[in-house]
Design an enzyme around this catalytic site. Structure first.
Site, mmCIF file in Angstrom:
data_model
loop_
_atom_site.group_PDB
_atom_site.id
_atom_site.type_symbol
_atom_site.label_atom_id
_atom_site.label_comp_id
_atom_site.label_asym_id
_atom_site.label_seq_id
_atom_site.Cartn_x
_atom_site.Cartn_y
_atom_site.Cartn_z
ATOM 1 N N TYR A 288 0.828 -1.206 0.000
ATOM 2 C CA TYR A 288 0.000 0.000 0.000
ATOM 3 C C TYR A 288 0.862 1.256 0.000
ATOM 4 O O TYR A 288 2.076 1.207 0.181
ATOM 5 C CB TYR A 288 -0.942 0.005 1.213
ATOM 6 C CG TYR A 288 -0.257 0.340 2.526
ATOM 7 C CD1 TYR A 288 0.584 -0.568 3.154
ATOM 8 C CD2 TYR A 288 -0.431 1.589 3.128
ATOM 9 C CE1 TYR A 288 1.224 -0.257 4.345
ATOM 10 C CE2 TYR A 288 0.200 1.909 4.325
ATOM 11 C CZ TYR A 288 1.021 0.978 4.928
ATOM 12 O OH TYR A 288 1.660 1.291 6.096
ATOM 13 N N ARG B 103 7.745 4.113 -5.058
ATOM 14 C CA ARG B 103 7.854 3.142 -3.961
ATOM 15 C C ARG B 103 6.749 2.085 -4.046
ATOM 16 O O ARG B 103 6.965 0.912 -3.735
ATOM 17 C CB ARG B 103 7.816 3.857 -2.602
ATOM 18 C CG ARG B 103 8.154 2.918 -1.453
ATOM 19 C CD ARG B 103 8.285 3.625 -0.127
ATOM 20 N NE ARG B 103 7.040 4.254 0.284
ATOM 21 C CZ ARG B 103 6.917 5.047 1.348
ATOM 22 N NH1 ARG B 103 7.969 5.324 2.100
ATOM 23 N NH2 ARG B 103 5.753 5.577 1.657
ATOM 24 N N ARG C 211 -7.642 -20.634 -1.187
ATOM 25 C CA ARG C 211 -6.539 -20.409 -0.255
ATOM 26 C C ARG C 211 -5.476 -21.493 -0.294
ATOM 27 O O ARG C 211 -5.741 -22.655 0.032
ATOM 28 C CB ARG C 211 -7.089 -20.297 1.175
ATOM 29 C CG ARG C 211 -6.027 -19.891 2.182
ATOM 30 C CD ARG C 211 -6.581 -19.789 3.592
ATOM 31 N NE ARG C 211 -5.546 -19.364 4.512
ATOM 32 C CZ ARG C 211 -4.605 -20.157 5.004
ATOM 33 N NH1 ARG C 211 -4.572 -21.433 4.668
ATOM 34 N NH2 ARG C 211 -3.695 -19.680 5.840
ATOM 35 N N HIS D 229 -0.864 -21.278 0.120
ATOM 36 C CA HIS D 229 0.168 -20.259 0.327
ATOM 37 C C HIS D 229 0.855 -19.820 -0.956
ATOM 38 O O HIS D 229 1.072 -18.642 -1.181
ATOM 39 C CB HIS D 229 1.209 -20.755 1.338
ATOM 40 C CG HIS D 229 0.692 -20.786 2.741
ATOM 41 N ND1 HIS D 229 -0.361 -21.559 3.129
ATOM 42 C CD2 HIS D 229 1.085 -20.109 3.841
ATOM 43 C CE1 HIS D 229 -0.597 -21.373 4.414
ATOM 44 N NE2 HIS D 229 0.278 -20.493 4.881
ATOM 45 N N LYS E 32 6.464 -1.938 1.774
ATOM 46 C CA LYS E 32 5.292 -1.334 2.433
ATOM 47 C C LYS E 32 4.131 -2.327 2.366
ATOM 48 O O LYS E 32 3.153 -2.154 1.634
ATOM 49 C CB LYS E 32 4.948 0.023 1.802
ATOM 50 C CG LYS E 32 4.229 0.953 2.784
ATOM 51 C CD LYS E 32 4.334 2.395 2.352
ATOM 52 C CE LYS E 32 3.391 3.326 3.083
ATOM 53 N NZ LYS E 32 3.446 3.305 4.543
ATOM 54 N N GLU F 104 12.788 2.293 13.779
ATOM 55 C CA GLU F 104 11.869 3.339 13.305
ATOM 56 C C GLU F 104 10.624 3.330 14.182
ATOM 57 O O GLU F 104 10.626 2.725 15.255
ATOM 58 C CB GLU F 104 11.520 3.121 11.832
ATOM 59 C CG GLU F 104 10.830 1.799 11.553
ATOM 60 C CD GLU F 104 10.400 1.604 10.105
ATOM 61 O OE1 GLU F 104 10.254 2.579 9.349
ATOM 62 O OE2 GLU F 104 10.178 0.438 9.737
ATOM 63 N N LEU G 164 11.341 1.189 6.746
ATOM 64 C CA LEU G 164 10.766 1.684 5.500
ATOM 65 C C LEU G 164 11.464 3.013 5.203
ATOM 66 O O LEU G 164 11.536 3.881 6.087
ATOM 67 C CB LEU G 164 9.261 1.928 5.656
ATOM 68 C CG LEU G 164 8.614 2.395 4.356
ATOM 69 C CD1 LEU G 164 8.418 1.217 3.404
ATOM 70 C CD2 LEU G 164 7.282 3.071 4.620
#
Ligand code: DCS
Length: 282
Positions: free
Chosen positions: A32, A51, A99, A101, A145, A177, A201
Site C-alpha cells: 500500500y 515506492r 486459499r 500459500h 510497504k 523506526e 521503511l
C-alpha cells in the site's frame, strides 16, 4: 459521498465487491501507499508511486498500468473527490484465489483506494508528542510497504493504551523506526537516523528531511543509534506522510533536551512547510 478507487474506476463505496478469498484478507498479500494532498496538490507523488511499484515488484505483483497512467489515476481521484487537504490511500493485493500459500497461477491483482480530508496536525507539530520504546518484532523486510502490519499494529496499540503517540521500535539496543514513522535524533548539531536498509521503511518524508538537512547544512549520519543514545539526544523527531516533521519531546517519562521542540527541529519544520507550499500540481 466520496467515490472510491477500484481497479481503475471511481465507484460508489456500496458498489464495491471484494472476494472473501482475496489474498489481501487471507495473507496480507499486498502492499500500500499513503500520499498527502495539500491545497489540492499531491505532495511527492512521484516518489510514492515509485515506492508503490518497488514494493509490488519485491513481492512479485505486477501493477497493470504504467506509472504515468497510475499517476494520472491518482491525480483524477483526488480531483473527483475534491480533496483540498487530505490524503489518498491505495493498496494492491495479489487478488482472489482458493486459499493456498503459493502464488495462484490465475489471479488478477485488485487495487482499491480511498481519499480522505485530513487537516495538518498543527497542535502536535507545535507542542511535540511523546513516544515509548517497544521491541521491534516485525519481519526482516520492513523496506516493503506490506499490508502485513501486525507487528506495527500491536506496538502502536501498546503505546496508545499507555497514552503515547508513537512507539520507538528497537531490535535489541538498536532503534529502527516507528510503527508508522521514521525516527531521528539530533546531537551536537548532527542528525542521526537508521540507514535505509531492510530494517526500516525508507520514508518519503525521511528523504525530504535528508534533502532539507543538506540545504540547511545540518550534517547527517545515516547510522543506527542505540536506546541509550536516543535518550541522550538534544532533539528527537519522528516523520511520516501524515505527521510531517513531528518533534518527540519525551521518550517514556524521560524528557528529551528541555522537553520542548528544539531549534533544529523548528528549522526543519519551517523548511518543510516551505516545500509543501510550492503549490505545483504533481
Ligand atoms: N515507517 C513505517 C513503518 C511506516 O508505515 C511509514 C509510513 C513510515 C516509516 C514513513 O513513511 P512516509 O514518510 O513515506 O510516510 N506509514 C504510512 C501509514 O501507514 N500511514 O501514514 C503513513
Amino acid at each position: 459521498m466520496d467515490l472510491i478507487l477500484h481497479n481503475g474506476e471511481f465507484i460508489r463505496e456500496e458498489d464495491l465487491v471484494i472476494s472473501r478469498e482475496d489474498r489481501g484478507y487471507q495473507f496480507g498479500d499486498g502492499i500500500y501507499e499513503v500520499i498527502r494532498v495539500y491545497d489540492g496538490n499531491l505532495f511527492t507523488a512521484k516518489e510514492h508511486i515509485d515506492r508503490f511499484y518497488d514494493s509490488a515488484d519485491k513481492i512479485k505483483i505486477v501493477i497493470p498500468y504504467t506509472k504515468d497512467v497510475f499517476h494520472k489515476m491518482i491525480y483524477d481521484f483526488v480531483e473527483v473527490n475534491n480533496i483540498e487537504t487530505g490524503q489518498v490511500y491505495v493498496q494492491i493485493t495479489r487478488g482472489a484465489a482458493e486459499r493456498q500459500h503459493q502464488f495462484p497461477t490465475q489471479a488478477t491483482p485488485v487495487i482499491i483506494g480511498n481519499t480522505k480530508s485530513v487537516e495538518r496536525p498543527i497542535a502536535s507539530l507545535n507542542s511535540g508528542v511523546t513516544a515509548k520504546f517497544i521491541e521491534d518484532i516485525r519481519w526482516l523486510r520492513c523496506d516493503i510497504k506490506s499490508l502485513n502490519l501486525l507487528g506495527n499494529v500491536l506496538a502502536k496499540q501498546e503505546a496508545y493504551e499507555e497514552g503515547f503517540f508513537e512507539a520507538i521500535l528497537h531490535r535489541g539496543e538498536t532503534v529502527t523506526e516507528g510503527c508508522s514513522s521514521n525516527m531521528y535524533g539530533i546531537k551536537n548539531g548532527t542528525l542521526y537516523t537508521h540507514p535505509a536498509n531492510n530494517l526500516i521503511l525508507n520514508g518519503i518524508t525521511r528523504r525530504v528531511i535528508l534533502e532539507l538537512c543538506e540545504e540547511l547544512e545540518i550534517p547527517v549520519e545515516e547510522r543506527p543509534f542505540t536506546k541509550t543514545e536516543a535518550l541522550e539526544m538534544d532533539e528527537f523527531i519522528m516523520s511520516s506522510t501524515t505527521t510531517e516533521v513531528m518533534p518527540v519531546v519525551a521518550i517514556g517519562d524521560h524528557k528529551i533536551g528541555q522537553g520542548v521542540p528544539g531549534e533544529l527541529t523548528r528549522k526543519l519544520q519551517t523548511a518543510f512547510e516551505a516545500r509543501i507550499q510550492v503549490g505545483v500540481k504533481s
